[in-house]
Design an enzyme around this catalytic site. Structure first.
Site, mmCIF file in Angstrom:
data_model
loop_
_atom_site.group_PDB
_atom_site.id
_atom_site.type_symbol
_atom_site.label_atom_id
_atom_site.label_comp_id
_atom_site.label_asym_id
_atom_site.label_seq_id
_atom_site.Cartn_x
_atom_site.Cartn_y
_atom_site.Cartn_z
ATOM 1 N N MET A 187 24.424 8.895 1.891
ATOM 2 C CA MET A 187 24.219 10.181 2.568
ATOM 3 C C MET A 187 24.497 10.043 4.064
ATOM 4 O O MET A 187 25.058 10.934 4.693
ATOM 5 C CB MET A 187 22.797 10.692 2.316
ATOM 6 C CG MET A 187 22.598 12.125 2.745
ATOM 7 S SD MET A 187 23.731 13.260 1.930
ATOM 8 C CE MET A 187 22.735 13.892 0.591
ATOM 9 N N PHE B 115 -11.542 -7.511 13.736
ATOM 10 C CA PHE B 115 -10.463 -7.948 12.861
ATOM 11 C C PHE B 115 -10.130 -6.839 11.855
ATOM 12 O O PHE B 115 -11.012 -6.306 11.201
ATOM 13 C CB PHE B 115 -10.862 -9.232 12.129
ATOM 14 C CG PHE B 115 -9.785 -9.706 11.193
ATOM 15 C CD1 PHE B 115 -8.535 -10.080 11.683
ATOM 16 C CD2 PHE B 115 -10.013 -9.765 9.825
ATOM 17 C CE1 PHE B 115 -7.537 -10.500 10.823
ATOM 18 C CE2 PHE B 115 -9.014 -10.181 8.967
ATOM 19 C CZ PHE B 115 -7.764 -10.548 9.456
ATOM 20 N N GLN B 116 -8.872 -6.501 11.781
ATOM 21 C CA GLN B 116 -8.372 -5.451 10.888
ATOM 22 C C GLN B 116 -9.047 -4.098 11.128
ATOM 23 O O GLN B 116 -9.229 -3.313 10.207
ATOM 24 C CB GLN B 116 -8.479 -5.877 9.419
ATOM 25 C CG GLN B 116 -7.604 -7.101 9.150
ATOM 26 C CD GLN B 116 -7.349 -7.351 7.683
ATOM 27 O OE1 GLN B 116 -8.204 -7.070 6.846
ATOM 28 N NE2 GLN B 116 -6.172 -7.882 7.377
ATOM 29 N N GLU C 41 0.817 -1.226 0.000
ATOM 30 C CA GLU C 41 0.000 0.000 0.000
ATOM 31 C C GLU C 41 0.842 1.264 0.000
ATOM 32 O O GLU C 41 0.427 2.288 -0.536
ATOM 33 C CB GLU C 41 -0.960 0.006 1.187
ATOM 34 C CG GLU C 41 -2.113 -0.999 1.059
ATOM 35 C CD GLU C 41 -1.751 -2.368 1.591
ATOM 36 O OE1 GLU C 41 -0.577 -2.581 1.949
ATOM 37 O OE2 GLU C 41 -2.647 -3.237 1.655
ATOM 38 N N LYS D 64 -17.596 -1.009 5.822
ATOM 39 C CA LYS D 64 -18.073 -1.946 4.812
ATOM 40 C C LYS D 64 -19.596 -1.902 4.660
ATOM 41 O O LYS D 64 -20.115 -2.025 3.554
ATOM 42 C CB LYS D 64 -17.615 -3.361 5.184
ATOM 43 C CG LYS D 64 -17.683 -4.333 4.029
ATOM 44 C CD LYS D 64 -17.008 -5.650 4.392
ATOM 45 C CE LYS D 64 -17.065 -6.619 3.225
ATOM 46 N NZ LYS D 64 -16.446 -7.923 3.572
HETATM 47 C C1 LIG Z 1 12.543 5.661 5.008
HETATM 48 C C2 LIG Z 1 13.827 6.326 5.340
HETATM 49 N N1 LIG Z 1 14.663 5.774 6.260
HETATM 50 C C3 LIG Z 1 15.837 6.361 6.537
HETATM 51 C C4 LIG Z 1 16.221 7.523 5.917
HETATM 52 C C5 LIG Z 1 17.549 8.186 6.253
HETATM 53 N N2 LIG Z 1 18.430 8.187 5.073
HETATM 54 C C6 LIG Z 1 18.548 9.267 4.274
HETATM 55 S S1 LIG Z 1 19.560 8.989 2.958
HETATM 56 C C7 LIG Z 1 19.881 7.426 3.469
HETATM 57 C C8 LIG Z 1 20.797 6.530 2.684
HETATM 58 C C9 LIG Z 1 20.281 6.259 1.327
HETATM 59 O O1 LIG Z 1 21.120 5.290 0.710
HETATM 60 P P1 LIG Z 1 20.980 5.036 -0.836
HETATM 61 O O2 LIG Z 1 19.573 4.853 -1.209
HETATM 62 O O3 LIG Z 1 21.904 3.917 -1.221
HETATM 63 O O4 LIG Z 1 21.452 6.409 -1.484
HETATM 64 P P2 LIG Z 1 22.898 7.091 -1.521
HETATM 65 O O5 LIG Z 1 22.915 8.129 -0.463
HETATM 66 O O6 LIG Z 1 23.911 6.020 -1.293
HETATM 67 O O7 LIG Z 1 22.987 7.686 -2.879
HETATM 68 C C10 LIG Z 1 19.193 7.146 4.658
HETATM 69 C C11 LIG Z 1 19.299 5.860 5.379
HETATM 70 C C12 LIG Z 1 15.309 8.077 4.990
HETATM 71 N N3 LIG Z 1 15.552 9.226 4.351
HETATM 72 N N4 LIG Z 1 14.143 7.449 4.694
#
Ligand SMILES: Cc1ncc(C[n+]2csc(CCOP(=O)(O)OP(=O)(O)O)c2C)c(N)n1
Ligand SMILES: [Mg+2]
Lengths: 187, 584
Positions: free
Chosen positions: B482, B114-115, B52, B164
């Protein structure tokens, strides 16, 4: 290629210090919010305050127009002028909100609160409680040999003052409605 | 015209009457009557996603690439809770979504059935508005109102929770009322006196800059057109947030590039040194302002926004204008022309000289390699090889996202879909599915990081089933890049859990779904590999093995001002103080 010299330890500020330095004094404002009386509307208003970290000092709500299904929520809140402006703007964004009035800045207004105050005890204290209640124009709405329930209407600080006086005289319970407020004069 | 029908039928009828052609969803017990009605008709296409969350992001991709509201349908309980991330994402990026969730029958609400979940309670803070529909007779009115609220004023997600029994029961259907019949009517026209004051300030400004955002795109095509006209006529420079890319063409000669934490040097310096900032449909987000008390200290600030709560929220402005961007820009142009098309041309020429000096810094310069693919190089080649094509870009979240914003160029609005406000990893792939569904013939590319991409990789099934030839361009650095960059700059190079361990073989993964997989690690092969991806008629996973420790620059470190920007690795040492480390 570094064209800049970064000053080390240049600042203790951060992007989260979002409030500018001006207008930092905290003010108290009374807001009147007219809303559709639909399910969840109060939760929206309260959720806004808790979600964004605003204060609620007092809150009252009741339907004021049964045919139009409108409720009036009176909120007493505190914050810097910028925060108060944000609160009003955020309230205005809620879909079932019709109108937001800041009674504190929109000219003179009257504020009243109702309190029920139970004072228990006997002897001199009981007499003294009655005497003070008379001065404050509090009504006795229930009495037993050991207790009174007073009903008092007034501005919140009047109720505070009365409650303070009753404390040594045996104040045992207090229920307050929170502030209801209206602007003075013609609307 | 009033007609009797079941609630479920009303839903399909209302969607048709609202001009919906596609919905993204996933069935379950509490929405079976609605799925039954979907089965019995052919006007609305239902795209079965694999989760979803993906339905919501796909609907967002659909919405952002078309300018129409996106629609998603989920079941009660887990279906609704899975939708929460997408709702929040759409709320923060002001994307119009109408989400329908099933609910246990009214007589079971409150019994922990449920749900059963308190869906309106859970989604209240992450929707623009939501409703629990308790009577079938209320359903058509609320359905139409949902579309009105989602698309009027500052757009956003709305949710209708539909028990529902309300779907099964019969009631009276009504057609959509006129938009003007709704009480909710946000102000569109800006105050003319205020606009005239802004023009007077613009006429004498020596260092003006336009700072534009997603609000320009949300306002519709006229807004982008008027913005271009105003910028060309006045000759003032323009920068944009991540959300606003494409509203003004990247090829335009007034374009400074994106601003903000990973924005261009010239854009941030222009913001810092300007004397008149005209903010159009942007919201002074912390990624933009950096240190607020050092934000553009010498400027008067204009803020045009349809949402009054955006004004003075973060930055105090001198000229607040509440209104729709297109309406306000139109009036600004009119007033400026009527007053004789004046500008301080001499001041502007000097301003441009200064800006050209900043451009000479060439802040996007990176050290290329002939042995390993640099992520910037991969994006430069992607840009060069797809330039001029009917191209839509989505992204995941991380370094690759920022590089994509820096190195890909957008000439039109609605071509760039990225999770800005919430920064949702896992957004890009399902968003690309939604975009491709809306534009079957276009080239739709999701610029991804390997870690983000895995968060919604199950959508390969959706792409295959509906023959959506989305290209998954994964800049694979085997790192949560990042996060790793921040750990390098802020946490003493202690790389705690920022590795992508146990990655799948992306080529085999593609093949397992029946799609095409391409891997590329040699810069010399890159062009051919990208062309192979573009020319393949079907979904592709492109595993682009890139330099693992590249950092994304420029960067305004947390807690710093615009003019304290880091430009390259050499300048990073000791740049972020420990007090900046508490920021995100
Ligand atoms: C759902 C979610 N969890 C954690 C983060 C924190 N976060 C931001 S960038 C990142 C790393 C992303 O890694 P990747 O997709 O390999 O991209 P890269 O930076 O290596 O280009 C994380 C864990 C986020 N933005 N969103
Ligand atoms: Mg990565």
């Amino acid at each position: 290629m570094n064209a800049l010299h970064i000053k080390k330890g240049a600042t203790s500020h951060s992007a989260y210090n979002l409030r500018p330095t001006y207008g930092d004094a905290v003010e108290q404002h009374t807001l009147a919010v007219l809303v559709d009386n639909e399910a969840g509307v109060l939760a929206r208003v309260i959720g806004l305050f808790s979600g964004r970290g605003y204060n609620i000092e007092s809150l009252t709500v009741a339907e004021v127009d049964h045919t139009g299904k409108r409720s009036r929520i009176t909120i007493v809140t505190r914050g810097t002028p910028l925060v108060i402006e944000q609160i009003k703007a955020q309230l205005g964004r809620i879909i079932p909100v019709h109108q937001v009035n800041d009674l504190t800045v929109e000219g003179p207004s009257v504020e009243r609160e109702l309190a029920l105050i139970k004072v228990s005890g006997g002897g001199d204290k009981r007499v003294e409680a009655l005497r003070l209640a008379d001065i404050f124009r509090a009504k006795v709405v229930d009495s037993t040999l050991e207790s009174f329930v007073f009903e008092l209407t007034g501005a919140p600080d009047k109720i505070d003052a009365f409650a303070e006086l009753m404390r040594p005289l045996g104040l045992s319970e207090i229920a307050r409605t929170g502030v209801a407020a209206l602007s003075r004069g013609e609307s | 015209m009033a007609r009797q029908m079941t609630g479920a039928k009303m839903i399909v009828q209302a969607l048709k009457d609202q001009g919906v052609d596609t919905i993204f969803g996933y069935p379950g017990g509490a929405v079976l009557p609605i799925y039954d009605e979907i089965f019995l008709q052919n006007d609305i296409r239902h795209v079965l996603v694999r989760h979803e969350q993906a339905a919501l992001h796909a609907a967002e991709g659909y919405a952002r690439s078309t300018g129409k509201p996106g629609v998603a349908l989920v079941t009660s309980g887990p279906g609704a809770t899975n939708a929460v991330t997408g709702l929040t994402d759409a709320l923060l990026d002001s994307i119009p979504l109408v989400v329908l969730s099933g609910q246990v029958p009214t007589f079971m609400i409150g019994t922990d059935g449920f749900q059963e979940a308190d869906t309106v309670g859970i989604t209240r803070p992450c929707t623009k508005h939501n409703w629990l529909v308790k009577e079938t007779d209320d359903l058509p009115r609320l359905l139409h109102q949902a579309f009105h609220v989602a698309t009027s004023g500052r757009p956003g997600p709305v949710l209708l929770d539909i028990p529902k029994d309300v779907q099964f029961a019969t009631g009276t259907y009504i057609a959509p009322p006129k938009k003007t019949e709704y009480r909710y009517q946000p102000q569109l026209k800006g105050d003319l006196e205020e606009i005239t004051e802004v023009i007077a300030a613009l006429e004498t400004a020596k260092r003006p800059v336009f700072y534009t955002g997603g609000g320009v795109i949300n306002s519709g095509p006229a807004a982008s057109q008027l913005l271009r006209e105003l910028v060309e006529a006045t000759g003032a420079p323009i920068t944009s947030t991540l959300m606003g890319l494409g509203a003004y063409p990247a090829s335009g000669d007034k374009w400074l590039g994106m601003l903000g934490m990973h924005g261009l040097y010239e854009a941030n310096m222009a913001m810092h040194d300007c004397d008149l900032m005209i903010c159009v449909g942007a919201r002074f987000d912390d990624r933009i302002t950096g240190r607020t008390d050092a934000f553009s200290p010498k400027s008067k600030k204009v803020h045009i926004d349809i949402d009054p709560s955006s004004i003075n929220k973060v930055i105090h402005v001198d000229y607040p204008i509440i209104g729709d961007v297109a309406h306000v820009l139109e009036d600004m142009l009119k007033v400026w022309k009527a007053r004789g098309r004046k500008m301080d041309r001499e001041g502007l020429a000097k301003w441009w000289q200064k800006i050209d000096g900043w451009k000479q810094v060439k802040c996007l310069t990176y050290k290329n390699s002939d042995k390993i693919i640099k992520p910037q190089y991969a994006l430069e080649r992607l840009e060069a090889l797809t330039k001029g094509m009917d191209r839509y870009i989505t992204t995941e979240v991380g370094q690759h996202q920022m590089w994509a914003a820096q190195f890909l160029h957008f000439e039109e609005p609605h071509r760039w879909m990225t999770s800005g406000g919430l920064g949702t990893m896992g957004y890009g792939f399902p968003a690309s599915v939604g975009v491709q569904q809306a534009h079957p013939e276009a080239l739709v590319i999701n610029v991804a990081g390997e870690a983000s991409w895995l968060m919604n990789m199950q959508e390969m099934g959706t792409a295959m089933q509906y023959r959506l030839p989305v290209k998954q361009f994964i800049l694979n650095n085997e790192r949560l890049g990042m996060v790793r960059q921040w750990q390098q700059l802020l946490h003493g190079e202690r790389y705690s859990s920022s590795w992508s361990e146990s990655l799948p073989d992306f080529v085999k993964l593609a093949e397992a779904f029946g799609a095409k997989g391409i891997q590329c690690s040699d810069p010399a092969d890159l062009d051919d590999a990208i062309m192979e991806m573009i020319n393949y008629d079907g979904p592709v996973i492109f595993d682009c093995l890139v330099e693992k420790h590249e950092n994304c620059f420029p960067m305004i470190p947390s807690g710093k001002a615009h003019n304290e920007m880091l430009l390259g690795d050499a300048s990073t040492e000791g740049a972020i103080q420990s007090d900046g480390a508490v920021l995100v």
